[in-house]
Design a protein around this motif. Structure first.
Motif, PDB file in Angstrom:
ATOM      1  N   THR A   1      28.019  18.531  15.041  1.00 29.21           N
ATOM      2  CA  THR A   1      27.387  17.285  14.612  1.00 29.21           C
ATOM      3  C   THR A   1      26.060  17.155  15.322  1.00 29.21           C
ATOM      4  O   THR A   1      25.974  17.251  16.542  1.00 29.21           O
ATOM      5  CB  THR A   1      28.306  16.087  14.882  1.00 29.21           C
ATOM      6  OG1 THR A   1      29.453  16.209  14.044  1.00 29.21           O
ATOM      7  CG2 THR A   1      27.606  14.782  14.553  1.00 29.21           C
ATOM      8  N   LEU A   2      25.035  16.984  14.518  1.00 28.60           N
ATOM      9  CA  LEU A   2      23.670  17.055  15.026  1.00 28.60           C
ATOM     10  C   LEU A   2      23.095  15.672  15.287  1.00 28.60           C
ATOM     11  O   LEU A   2      23.190  14.782  14.445  1.00 28.60           O
ATOM     12  CB  LEU A   2      22.811  17.769  13.970  1.00 28.60           C
ATOM     13  CG  LEU A   2      21.383  18.066  14.358  1.00 28.60           C
ATOM     14  CD1 LEU A   2      21.351  19.182  15.384  1.00 28.60           C
ATOM     15  CD2 LEU A   2      20.588  18.474  13.123  1.00 28.60           C
ATOM     16  N   TYR A   3      22.508  15.514  16.443  1.00 24.40           N
ATOM     17  CA  TYR A   3      21.789  14.282  16.735  1.00 24.40           C
ATOM     18  C   TYR A   3      20.356  14.628  17.084  1.00 24.40           C
ATOM     19  O   TYR A   3      20.093  15.248  18.103  1.00 24.40           O
ATOM     20  CB  TYR A   3      22.456  13.531  17.890  1.00 24.40           C
ATOM     21  CG  TYR A   3      23.875  13.126  17.574  1.00 24.40           C
ATOM     22  CD1 TYR A   3      24.125  12.025  16.771  1.00 24.40           C
ATOM     23  CD2 TYR A   3      24.945  13.867  18.044  1.00 24.40           C
ATOM     24  CE1 TYR A   3      25.426  11.665  16.446  1.00 24.40           C
ATOM     25  CE2 TYR A   3      26.249  13.514  17.733  1.00 24.40           C
ATOM     26  CZ  TYR A   3      26.477  12.409  16.939  1.00 24.40           C
ATOM     27  OH  TYR A   3      27.767  12.057  16.622  1.00 24.40           O
ATOM     28  N   ASN A   4      19.467  14.254  16.209  1.00 23.69           N
ATOM     29  CA  ASN A   4      18.055  14.567  16.386  1.00 23.69           C
ATOM     30  C   ASN A   4      17.346  13.319  16.893  1.00 23.69           C
ATOM     31  O   ASN A   4      17.389  12.278  16.246  1.00 23.69           O
ATOM     32  CB  ASN A   4      17.495  15.011  15.032  1.00 23.69           C
ATOM     33  CG  ASN A   4      16.023  15.305  15.104  1.00 23.69           C
ATOM     34  OD1 ASN A   4      15.430  15.320  16.171  1.00 23.69           O
ATOM     35  ND2 ASN A   4      15.424  15.538  13.965  1.00 23.69           N
ATOM     36  N   LEU A   5      16.704  13.429  18.015  1.00 19.95           N
ATOM     37  CA  LEU A   5      16.085  12.264  18.625  1.00 19.95           C
ATOM     38  C   LEU A   5      14.637  12.044  18.191  1.00 19.95           C
ATOM     39  O   LEU A   5      13.982  11.120  18.662  1.00 19.95           O
ATOM     40  CB  LEU A   5      16.139  12.421  20.151  1.00 19.95           C
ATOM     41  CG  LEU A   5      17.316  11.795  20.879  1.00 19.95           C
ATOM     42  CD1 LEU A   5      18.528  11.642  20.007  1.00 19.95           C
ATOM     43  CD2 LEU A   5      17.657  12.597  22.115  1.00 19.95           C
ATOM     44  N   THR A   6      14.126  12.890  17.310  1.00 24.19           N
ATOM     45  CA  THR A   6      12.738  12.751  16.882  1.00 24.19           C
ATOM     46  C   THR A   6      12.484  11.319  16.429  1.00 24.19           C
ATOM     47  O   THR A   6      13.258  10.749  15.682  1.00 24.19           O
ATOM     48  CB  THR A   6      12.416  13.676  15.687  1.00 24.19           C
ATOM     49  OG1 THR A   6      12.904  14.968  15.979  1.00 24.19           O
ATOM     50  CG2 THR A   6      10.923  13.721  15.442  1.00 24.19           C
ATOM     51  N   GLY A   7      11.366  10.798  16.863  1.00 21.03           N
ATOM     52  CA  GLY A   7      11.089   9.420  16.485  1.00 21.03           C
ATOM     53  C   GLY A   7      11.400   8.487  17.639  1.00 21.03           C
ATOM     54  O   GLY A   7      10.828   7.422  17.776  1.00 21.03           O
ATOM     55  N   GLY A   8      12.304   8.929  18.489  1.00 22.32           N
ATOM     56  CA  GLY A   8      12.590   8.179  19.700  1.00 22.32           C
ATOM     57  C   GLY A   8      13.045   6.748  19.445  1.00 22.32           C
ATOM     58  O   GLY A   8      13.608   6.438  18.410  1.00 22.32           O
TER      59      GLY A   8
ATOM     60  N   ALA B   1      16.957  13.460   6.560  1.00 20.20           N
ATOM     61  CA  ALA B   1      18.313  13.014   6.232  1.00 20.20           C
ATOM     62  C   ALA B   1      18.980  12.416   7.470  1.00 20.20           C
ATOM     63  O   ALA B   1      19.599  11.355   7.418  1.00 20.20           O
ATOM     64  CB  ALA B   1      19.139  14.175   5.697  1.00 20.20           C
ATOM     65  N   GLN B   2      18.797  13.106   8.586  1.00 25.63           N
ATOM     66  CA  GLN B   2      19.414  12.653   9.838  1.00 25.63           C
ATOM     67  C   GLN B   2      18.989  11.232  10.185  1.00 25.63           C
ATOM     68  O   GLN B   2      19.800  10.381  10.509  1.00 25.63           O
ATOM     69  CB  GLN B   2      19.004  13.609  10.948  1.00 25.63           C
ATOM     70  CG  GLN B   2      19.128  13.043  12.342  1.00 25.63           C
ATOM     71  CD  GLN B   2      20.495  13.266  12.917  1.00 25.63           C
ATOM     72  OE1 GLN B   2      20.816  14.366  13.307  1.00 25.63           O
ATOM     73  NE2 GLN B   2      21.300  12.223  12.991  1.00 25.63           N
ATOM     74  N   LYS B   3      17.706  11.029  10.086  1.00 22.78           N
ATOM     75  CA  LYS B   3      17.176   9.717  10.452  1.00 22.78           C
ATOM     76  C   LYS B   3      17.746   8.620   9.549  1.00 22.78           C
ATOM     77  O   LYS B   3      18.173   7.571  10.020  1.00 22.78           O
ATOM     78  CB  LYS B   3      15.647   9.758  10.335  1.00 22.78           C
ATOM     79  CG  LYS B   3      14.960   8.557  10.916  1.00 22.78           C
ATOM     80  CD  LYS B   3      13.473   8.813  11.061  1.00 22.78           C
ATOM     81  CE  LYS B   3      12.778   7.600  11.660  1.00 22.78           C
ATOM     82  NZ  LYS B   3      11.341   7.867  11.862  1.00 22.78           N
ATOM     83  N   ALA B   4      17.762   8.908   8.269  1.00 23.03           N
ATOM     84  CA  ALA B   4      18.288   7.919   7.323  1.00 23.03           C
ATOM     85  C   ALA B   4      19.778   7.680   7.562  1.00 23.03           C
ATOM     86  O   ALA B   4      20.260   6.556   7.465  1.00 23.03           O
ATOM     87  CB  ALA B   4      18.051   8.388   5.894  1.00 23.03           C
ATOM     88  N   LEU B   5      20.492   8.720   7.880  1.00 24.17           N
ATOM     89  CA  LEU B   5      21.930   8.576   8.101  1.00 24.17           C
ATOM     90  C   LEU B   5      22.212   7.736   9.340  1.00 24.17           C
ATOM     91  O   LEU B   5      23.086   6.878   9.342  1.00 24.17           O
ATOM     92  CB  LEU B   5      22.579   9.957   8.241  1.00 24.17           C
ATOM     93  CG  LEU B   5      22.708  10.723   6.931  1.00 24.17           C
ATOM     94  CD1 LEU B   5      23.152  12.151   7.188  1.00 24.17           C
ATOM     95  CD2 LEU B   5      23.688  10.012   5.999  1.00 24.17           C
TER      96      LEU B   5
END
Lengths: 338, 338
Positions: free
Chosen positions: A93-100, B81-85
């Motif tokens: 499960t991916l958590y991308n912090l881009t955007g902070g 997609a990640q951000k929206a999710l």
DNA sequence: TTGAAAGCGCTAACAC
DNA sequence: GTGTTAGCGCTTTCAA
């Protein structure tokens, strides 16, 4: 969806036995196991991970936290981790912090807490104290890759040794005016590695009895564009132009090559360039570099977590193996004036 | 881990009310809701997603399947997609098919089936019939991004229109010998888009009354290196060198620019180059391009899924909105001989 | 080695 | 608007 009881009926055993036969936990006679597996296959049965997790406390899922996704290093580590996890039957499960900002907070305050992961891999992340605290509060295994997290086991190449090796390669070729493009202070806050790479560079020069000079250092942001700008500064100087550049990343090194070309300089005749990474573009540009193997790092992180999650099941991975790196000489480095 | 009953006790209500207050499903008086939220916060309570999923059948998790991760387009879509999710309270479980073979099979035969996801986003994936069948057998919403999946709703730019626009830009500048670098057949199997981009190119030439000529087409694999090779072929020709190149991706366009430079040609004076994507490097190379917005595509995919998962909760997204694209003129295109 | 049965922590009818 | 309660589908003691 076909459930465990259907399989049990079909195989003529109890649901408990099905569970044991399929999960490999507990003892089942080989004959029964075969019957059960056949029944499961025929019915197309797959365990419900929720029910299984709820009952067992095991999620079969690892959380991976990254600061960016669209950079070569990060996506490569994730790729390596993903592949290794798949083989172990784990989801990623991916958590991308881009955007902070908000996203980042909600990841730490919500998402990671909902019992969805057995462990966490944090890639090149500089975490705040409260974030580290939350991670530890999870009470779950945690391993970092490529960046230092205070109090957390982290997989990383020895940045000092790497940059020393790169610099020594240039020294051995006969260069004495060697410039360095490394991280700027802003970047440092997030990564720390720039500083270490600078140390290795300085140590190598020192070892060769060459003094440092401030005008041979340029900060940049680890991108091609940043490397280009920095190299223009270094190579545009009318006097005492450096004969070699050691860039702390391949992207900056590629930027340097492009800058050299735009200034009418020929690489490596007029200037040698070496980077760090073995980025996918390095080969195309004939870039000499110190390779690191991010996919291997991702896989290694998984291996360590599997050891912690299933003690004794795998051979205990040596916990302090330093990650490997390797000098790759291509056509961007040569003797000065060569 | 603090459970729902503790919160219930603390707030002086039943667990059912806590569930309702926290999830927003069902009616709770504002006063109670406040009490419950306060209690949950104080105790640091976060629902167990497993228990919640098991009881409700909702996973709050979307599976995203990608063929590669370390390419700009894919990682950008995933990022979007990640951000929206995240904003919708959903997790993203990543399935990377790189490496193919076994991994690929187990993703479709095991991982996607274990009731872990509410829906699936498939990015630029050419699926076999049996894979599509499995996906449909899930009985879960499914949306594709950037690649055609038979029988599945797919978000994509209109590749024919995009390449027509790119070609028309060159035509409008006065070019008549316009080469095209597009996908080769191998690639086509996986993506289909190369063919469509070629159609648009041909249509535009046709519309301008210009005949096609086979030597103005070169296949390549969508990478910088591939574009470089293809462009060398096109530009190295001693007679009737094309004055412009339309590459089906920015990476190939960048390869073309580098090839032109190596041949001593000046872009755009001797040759104009245009690509497709608005890749992160496009700006650095001054590349004119047709921008597509992969993050927006990822976000849009999520929006559509949320509509299907929670009917009525959001405004119904227009289901057939074509994805936007936009001509961005930089310094790599100009009048021929200009 | 196998079966019976008690939960895992939460949600959703259904009552009130 | 809120409480009671019966599951959700599996795993895991405990007994046999």
């Amino acid at each position: 969806m076909v459930g465990i009881d259907e399989v049990a009926r079909r195989a003529g055993v109890s649901t408990a036995t099905v569970s044991r036969a399929l999960s490999g936990n507990g003892h089942v006679s080989p004959a029964t196991r075969l019957k059960v597996k056949a029944a499961a296959l025929e019915l197309g049965y797959v365990v419900s991970s929720n029910a299984s997790s709820l009952a067992s406390g095991r999620m079969k899922n690892i959380g991976v936290v990254v600061p960016f996704l669209n950079r070569w290093f990060f996506s490569s580590v994730v790729e390596g981790a993903q592949k290794a996890l798949l083989q172990n039957g784990y989801d990623l499960t991916l958590y991308n912090l881009t955007g902070g900002g908000d996203e980042r907070r909600s990841v730490f305050e919500h998402f990671l807490l909902r019992q969805r992961v057995d462990a966490v891999i944090a890639i090149s992340l500089e975490l705040t104290e409260s974030e580290v605290a939350r991670l530890h509060a999870l009470g779950k295994p945690l391993v970092g890759v490529g960046g230092p997290i205070s109090g957390v086991r982290t997989l990383t190449i020895d940045d000092v040794a790497v940059s020393r090796l790169a610099t020594e390669h240039l020294l051995a070729l006969g260069h004495t005016r060697i410039a360095h493009i490394g991280g700027n202070k802003d970047f440092d806050l997030d990564f720390h590695l720039p500083t270490n790479r600078r140390f290795g560079y300085e140590a190598a020069l020192d070892g060769a009895g060459i003094g440092l000079s401030a005008e041979l250092f340029q900060p940049a942001d680890f991108t091609i564009r940043g490397g280009y700008r920095a190299a223009k500064q270094l190579l545009g100087s009318p006097h005492d132009r450096p004969t070699a550049i050691f860039a702390a990343s391949d992207e900056m090194a590629i930027g340097s090559i492009l800058a050299a070309r735009d200034l009418g300089l020929v690489v490596p005749r007029d200037v040698s360039v070496i980077g760090v990474d073995d980025h996918e573009l390095a080969d195309f540009f004939g870039l000499s570099t110190i390779a690191q193997f991010p996919q291997g790092q991702g896989a290694k992180a998984v291996e360590i977590l599997m050891d912690q999650l299933h003690p004794g099941k795998h051979d205990q991975a040596a916990l302090n193996t330093p990650m490997p790196f390797e000098l790759i000489v291509r056509s961007s480095t040569a003797r000065p004036g060569g």
